[in-house]
Design a protein around this motif. Sequence first.
Motif, short mmCIF file in Angstrom:
data_model
loop_
_atom_site.label_atom_id
_atom_site.label_comp_id
_atom_site.label_asym_id
_atom_site.label_seq_id
_atom_site.Cartn_x
_atom_site.Cartn_y
_atom_site.Cartn_z
N LEU A 217 24.46 17.79 19.68
CA LEU A 217 24.19 17.18 18.37
C LEU A 217 24.24 15.66 18.45
O LEU A 217 23.43 14.97 17.82
CB LEU A 217 25.19 17.70 17.34
N LEU A 218 25.17 15.13 19.23
CA LEU A 218 25.28 13.68 19.39
C LEU A 218 24.04 13.09 20.05
O LEU A 218 23.61 11.99 19.70
CB LEU A 218 26.53 13.33 20.21
N VAL A 219 23.44 13.83 21.00
CA VAL A 219 22.20 13.37 21.62
C VAL A 219 21.10 13.31 20.56
O VAL A 219 20.31 12.36 20.50
CB VAL A 219 21.76 14.28 22.78
N SER A 220 21.04 14.32 19.70
CA SER A 220 20.06 14.35 18.62
C SER A 220 20.27 13.19 17.65
O SER A 220 19.32 12.50 17.27
CB SER A 220 20.15 15.68 17.86
N VAL A 221 21.51 12.96 17.28
CA VAL A 221 21.84 11.87 16.36
C VAL A 221 21.49 10.53 16.99
O VAL A 221 20.95 9.63 16.32
CB VAL A 221 23.34 11.91 15.98
N LEU A 222 21.77 10.37 18.27
CA LEU A 222 21.45 9.13 18.97
C LEU A 222 19.94 8.90 18.98
O LEU A 222 19.47 7.77 18.81
CB LEU A 222 21.98 9.19 20.40
N SER A 223 19.15 9.97 19.17
CA SER A 223 17.70 9.85 19.15
C SER A 223 17.20 9.44 17.77
O SER A 223 16.29 8.61 17.65
CB SER A 223 17.06 11.18 19.57
N VAL A 224 17.79 10.02 16.73
CA VAL A 224 17.42 9.65 15.36
C VAL A 224 17.78 8.19 15.10
O VAL A 224 17.01 7.45 14.47
CB VAL A 224 18.14 10.56 14.34
N TYR A 225 18.93 7.76 15.61
CA TYR A 225 19.34 6.35 15.47
C TYR A 225 18.32 5.42 16.11
O TYR A 225 17.92 4.41 15.52
CB TYR A 225 20.72 6.16 16.10
N HIS A 226 17.90 5.76 17.33
CA HIS A 226 16.88 4.94 18.01
C HIS A 226 15.58 4.92 17.22
O HIS A 226 14.93 3.87 17.09
CB HIS A 226 16.61 5.50 19.42
N LEU A 227 15.21 6.07 16.68
CA LEU A 227 13.97 6.19 15.93
C LEU A 227 13.99 5.30 14.69
O LEU A 227 13.02 4.58 14.40
CB LEU A 227 13.75 7.65 15.53
N ILE A 228 15.09 5.33 13.97
CA ILE A 228 15.20 4.52 12.74
C ILE A 228 15.29 3.03 13.07
O ILE A 228 14.60 2.19 12.46
CB ILE A 228 16.43 4.96 11.93
N LYS A 229 16.11 2.70 14.04
CA LYS A 229 16.35 1.30 14.39
C LYS A 229 15.09 0.62 14.93
O LYS A 229 14.84 -0.57 14.65
CB LYS A 229 17.47 1.21 15.42
N LEU A 230 14.30 1.36 15.70
CA LEU A 230 13.16 0.75 16.40
C LEU A 230 11.80 1.16 15.83
O LEU A 230 10.77 0.89 16.45
CB LEU A 230 13.23 1.12 17.89
N TRP A 231 11.80 1.78 14.68
CA TRP A 231 10.55 2.29 14.10
C TRP A 231 9.48 1.21 13.99
O TRP A 231 8.31 1.43 14.32
CB TRP A 231 10.83 2.91 12.74
N LYS A 232 9.86 0.04 13.54
CA LYS A 232 8.88 -1.04 13.30
C LYS A 232 8.38 -1.65 14.60
O LYS A 232 7.34 -2.33 14.60
CB LYS A 232 9.51 -2.14 12.44
N PHE A 233 9.09 -1.43 15.69
CA PHE A 233 8.78 -2.14 16.93
C PHE A 233 8.09 -1.27 17.99
O PHE A 233 7.65 -1.79 19.01
CB PHE A 233 10.06 -2.72 17.53
#
Length: 227
Positions: free
Chosen positions: A53-69
């Motif tokens: 689950l932490l890997v999934s959460v980390l992927s979601v974090y990357h997705l949100i943080k870097l969406w614009k870039f």
Amino acid sequence: MKNLSRIEVFGYMFLIITFVNSLYFGFTDASLFNEHYAQEDGLVENETALMLLLVSVLSVYHLIKLWKFKKPLWKVGTLIFAILFFFAAGEEISWGQRIFGVESSEFFLQNNAQGETNLHNMVVGDTKINKLIFSQILMIVMVLYLVFVPVLYRKVRAIKNLADTFAVPIVEWRHTIAFIVCTILVSIIPADRKWEVYELAFGIIFFLIFLNPLNRHIFQKNDAAEQ
């Protein structure tokens, strides 16, 4: 090798503690190991679900943080990993079936080896899905990913570009070494449910890979690879 972050140090310490406990219980009290430590919905299985689950959460974090870039294919790859590891975490605990006291439907009672609401214990004919896909095929994929892909990434430009484009984290050699050491240690544990510990080891190692991969630039705003 770059200095490890505090989270990575904690991750490796968790991995070491896991195997110290597993080797001790596995060799001194197989009954305790099988019926409590590594039992269904026991400590090891719940820790595995948490790490996935932490890997999934980390992927979601990357997705949100870097969406614009990031470009669309990077977003697709990251989203796939978020969904994949969330699914794996849910499967590990049968989607909280025993936690919430939910009864399995008639379909799962008849077609699931353990009568649980999950896919990895399904039986098709005389073939257990868990044995075919989640043991044999998945192990082949893991060996390729953890041992051969890092070499190809360094040697073949097309492989490097493909991995970076779809945000596929590439393992550092420390991850590969951890995988090999864990495989050896699990193989010598005499207790029957030792493979539950192997799944936990995979969960921890994958979290460490996604936290700080060889191609760590894929999780930075600037896409330029480190020289």
